[in-house]
Design a protein around this motif. Structure first.
Motif, mmCIF file in Angstrom:
data_model
loop_
_atom_site.group_PDB
_atom_site.id
_atom_site.type_symbol
_atom_site.label_atom_id
_atom_site.label_comp_id
_atom_site.label_asym_id
_atom_site.label_seq_id
_atom_site.Cartn_x
_atom_site.Cartn_y
_atom_site.Cartn_z
ATOM 1 N N THR A 243 0.855 -1.189 0.000
ATOM 2 C CA THR A 243 0.000 0.000 0.000
ATOM 3 C C THR A 243 0.889 1.236 0.000
ATOM 4 O O THR A 243 1.932 1.252 0.645
ATOM 5 N N ILE B 255 0.784 5.441 0.671
ATOM 6 C CA ILE B 255 0.078 6.664 1.060
ATOM 7 C C ILE B 255 0.947 7.821 0.597
ATOM 8 O O ILE B 255 2.078 7.988 1.045
ATOM 9 N N LEU C 258 -7.727 10.670 1.133
ATOM 10 C CA LEU C 258 -8.162 10.489 2.521
ATOM 11 C C LEU C 258 -9.068 11.628 2.953
ATOM 12 O O LEU C 258 -8.812 12.785 2.619
ATOM 13 N N PRO C 259 -10.099 11.315 3.707
ATOM 14 C CA PRO C 259 -11.047 12.351 4.112
ATOM 15 C C PRO C 259 -10.443 13.298 5.145
ATOM 16 O O PRO C 259 -9.361 13.059 5.688
ATOM 17 N N GLU D 174 -10.954 13.898 8.112
ATOM 18 C CA GLU D 174 -10.701 13.485 9.491
ATOM 19 C C GLU D 174 -9.216 13.237 9.734
ATOM 20 O O GLU D 174 -8.751 13.235 10.862
ATOM 21 N N TYR D 175 -8.479 13.018 8.654
ATOM 22 C CA TYR D 175 -7.048 12.849 8.813
ATOM 23 C C TYR D 175 -6.381 14.181 9.138
ATOM 24 O O TYR D 175 -5.334 14.241 9.769
ATOM 25 N N ARG E 93 -4.248 7.354 -1.089
ATOM 26 C CA ARG E 93 -3.912 5.989 -0.678
ATOM 27 C C ARG E 93 -4.332 4.999 -1.755
ATOM 28 O O ARG E 93 -5.413 5.112 -2.320
ATOM 29 N N ASP F 179 -3.623 0.624 -3.177
ATOM 30 C CA ASP F 179 -2.932 -0.664 -3.123
ATOM 31 C C ASP F 179 -2.228 -0.932 -4.443
ATOM 32 O O ASP F 179 -2.703 -0.519 -5.507
ATOM 33 N N SER G 272 17.146 8.375 6.445
ATOM 34 C CA SER G 272 15.792 8.571 6.969
ATOM 35 C C SER G 272 15.731 8.466 8.487
ATOM 36 O O SER G 272 14.706 8.761 9.082
ATOM 37 N N ALA H 219 8.087 12.428 9.824
ATOM 38 C CA ALA H 219 7.295 11.216 10.053
ATOM 39 C C ALA H 219 5.851 11.433 9.612
ATOM 40 O O ALA H 219 5.183 10.503 9.151
ATOM 41 N N ASP H 220 5.360 12.650 9.744
ATOM 42 C CA ASP H 220 4.000 12.965 9.327
ATOM 43 C C ASP H 220 3.933 13.406 7.866
ATOM 44 O O ASP H 220 2.865 13.351 7.257
ATOM 45 N N ASN I 190 4.422 7.115 2.319
ATOM 46 C CA ASN I 190 4.582 6.027 3.279
ATOM 47 C C ASN I 190 4.307 4.729 2.535
ATOM 48 O O ASN I 190 3.257 4.588 1.905
ATOM 49 N N PHE J 290 4.006 0.573 2.539
ATOM 50 C CA PHE J 290 3.767 -0.621 3.344
ATOM 51 C C PHE J 290 3.839 -1.840 2.442
ATOM 52 O O PHE J 290 3.410 -1.784 1.286
#
Lengths: 281, 281, 281, 281
Positions: free
Chosen positions: B18, B20, B49-50, B52-53, B60, B62, B154, B238-239, B244, B246
């Motif tokens: 995945t 992001i 992403l909505p 709320e993040y 995001r 896959d 990093s 990090a933010d 990101n 995965f």
């Protein structure tokens, strides 16, 4: 379940400063604060931070004309934690995690998950059920890290603890969080009062996001999981310190208590044979 | 001011995973995205992403049945930064900071402000005007830290950079943030596109909260402060990582560009004699 | 056993400097250097450091009027390692260790044994036979640390490797040394040429002091233990770097070789069932 | 100059163990031990380590059948330090340093000089006279690092102190050593008794190799440089700990004293205007 919690904190002043206090019981759907009082001696006017900060109930105030202050917080809380069944739990792929939990995958000050990828993967990646996986993480911590009061300080992080193998509840929580994040499981710090914790003090555990719930875990096994009163959550202790002190204020002493006021408590600790978690909403 | 930005990123796959992604120009009151396109080759359906993040526009998706992907983002952005006057700026005491900025006082993964308290205080505490203070922080970094491509990785954090004195824009930003927080000035990471940055790449700077504004600072002096397109802000890299990743996805290459499409740009760098800051709302 | 070793090193100069070179085969009772040549192109006069430095054969020279140098070392070495029997080996208490080996119990730059006490003790303290114990240490490293070229740098230490679980021969050696010292077994760094190492390069292993011998161990399992030519020993890589460079000299390339010239080699790797160690005196 | 020194150390036992003690006044050409006694209560037979260990006078003994021990050392020492003139001192290039001092250029456990190269170079490289340079190093430490008892522990290293800017004599010494080595000046740890040190305790300073002498420096300025009794030297505190403890022995208390018995002492602290160093041979 009714729990009566209290904390008395004393600070001394070298010069004026500001305190941001993080000791109030959270008000949530499942945790009702029935009675509550905060007194500061000598009297100081305080402000409860508004919701834009987040759900944590932070109290902020300035301290100026005094040598020392005593803060006394008392609350009667009615809360219950929800049992969550993880019998056939499957991992939530990152692509399906709610957006709001994604920041809890990031490394943070005390939880350097980016440095624990191989460690976490080699030890725990083969476990499929995510609840069983996090229980295994806490078991590993419990079996390998010695709980030694005073062995660490405010700078100690998960990266230290994973090698030095000693610490206190805060360190156990940081290591649990860091390992979960390294396994792509969102995890966050949980600060609270804990019934039957000996000796009584503020307690730290962690929550892992499993099956759409923040499930509580405690690698210290020092208190029943169902006897907690939640104070706050955060990325790590940097977000959830008992108090953030600015200016010339120094911590002096604390005295914490948590007692059951009604109902008996059948203490819950997780058990590999019973895949039931607990969640403080 | 109209800026055309683009980025092409390629990733290779060892196994499914995945992504992001954090490369979209932010949509704010002062930054309008006039045109925009994101293509992934081969085609993959993506999700933004909505809210709320948070305000960052994360994408995001896959990645499964392919060996490699190429992501191409292009946008035409109309933005302007607001000039903020700090001639007679006074420090905002912690007790008067808006609750929403308080988390940016906390130490974070790459900005261990708790370890820099004496360092920051001894060098900068005597400067009263907070804008002048942060300019002094960036001057110190510029004069003492060498910009050396490839000198860090990093895992490098402000705690390393303050001693090793070498790094790239990310490291300059982390050190600036850590010092500000150690001085009780909220500070956060700013990721963006930067006009006239040579060689072209994603850029990192930081914002300090001064006089009720998030004011932009760039200790590298590698690009004009008024030629940025904001991608995201966060506690640290990090933010605000470009991506990101995965699962079995690995970064391969990036190609970034930022060009002026209209208007001329009179490049702004801060100057001790002119106490004007710039703020991307 | 006759081994022919060679190394070709190139360095470039930004400004004048000094090189201390550590690539000569050691001359010991069991390791005879039959033929040997060192050439530097362009020609530079060199000095072999006298014995007051220790037994390592360091070569020192200044570099001034040139852009680059090529160092070529060749040697024909006749050596053999002694087999040491550890069938009924018992630990040597610290109180009976020879004084000369005591410094090899101290933590050093890359081997912070003081931070690994609990880790080492919990994993290995219960093994009584010290040879079996150190074999277990190397097995643990082999099984847990991934050999990944380029994953670490000259600052990487045992404290990093024990958690990050990746590295090269130098890192495997440092971790082995640190764990041994944490177990009160003297241990030191061993730099050498290694027959059948693929790809050919300088190799690093370590020696542990067991039963009055410095016994060789190699957690990488990348080369037979009986095919080494010893260059030097030291507390860690800080003492046994291939070259210490002062001034404006930079490493450019190396080309190393080690071939068998006579006799066949029955490769030896330790085996839990055969408690025989090898020692290069 | 005659100094009477004493130290009383108490240890408690959880289980049997070995002590290697490093509290005896060194016997050198310039430091004569006139009278000396070591008693352990209850009585334990001790061994003085032979010269193969080095010049330090280490005492080793086992502790078995007791709960606690009290070690009492007393000595009357006649020593003097030699004044060395550095008026026109020039740097010794690495190529001309005696082989025996080269290891003191290497980074060590608590003196990570390899991480301080840019820091040391940017601050001190422009000073030509090496004595003036090391005085500048100690001045920088004195002015920037706060002496705070209890602020550090046995794991604190120069890499921490250079940023955290607090510590005790041991930390001041480690930082001085690390900076010197980063400047290609050999430097080593000096443990001793110190006249007029308040409060009385074991003291740590460092020696830098300048003009063919090990010249004493003390960045703490807590005791006159000419009132020391040398106990030992080493790469850092890892080599020169007061005691190395193996097994179940724990430090309990210490009581140290150093008094002048004859002659008056005109206290010497270095002064930029007088380029005279002191050297304990």
């Amino acid at each position: 379940m009714k729990l009566e919690v209290s904390s008395e904190l004393t600070y001394t002043l070298q010069s004026a400063g500001t305190v941001i206090l993080n000791i109030h019981a959270l008000r949530t759907q499942k945790q009702t604060v029935l009675e509550e009082s905060l007194t500061i001696d000598p009297y100081i006017k305080t402000e409860e931070l508004p919701a834009e900060y987040g759900e944590n109930r932070l109290i902020r105030f300035d301290v100026t004309d005094t040598d020392a202050i005593t803060i006394t917080y008392k609350a009667l809380v009615d809360n219950f934690c929800v049992e969550t069944d993880h019998e056939n739990q499957v991992s939530t792929p990152v692509s399906q995690l709610p957006a709001a939990v994604l920041p809890y995958l990031h490394p943070s000050r005390y939880c350097q998950s980016d440095k624990l990828l191989r460690f976490a993967s080699s030890k725990f990646a083969s476990i499929e059920n995510p609840f069983v996986k996090v229980v295994a993480v806490t078991d590993w911590i419990y079996e390998n890290v010695q709980y030694i009061s005073g062995s660490t300080d405010s700078q100690t992080s998960a990266y230290d603890t994973v090698t030095e193998l000693a610490g206190v509840c805060r360190d156990f929580a940081h290591l649990g969080i860091a390992i979960c994040r390294a396994l792509s499981i969102p995890a966050r710090y949980f600060a609270g009062y804990a019934y039957q914790l000996v000796p009584q003090d503020f307690h730290a555990c962690f929550e892992a996001f499993i099956g759409n719930d923040w499930v509580l875990f405690d690698a210290t096994r020092l208190a029943p999981l169902n006897g907690m009163v939640k104070i706050s959550t955060g990325r790590d202790a940097a977000d959830s310190a008992v108090a953030n002190l600015f200016g010339g204020i120094q911590f002096n002493s604390s005295n914490v208590n948590c007692e059951l006021r009604e109902d008996a408590l059948a203490p819950v600790y997780y058990d590999a044979s019973q895949l039931r978690g607990l969640s403080y909403k």
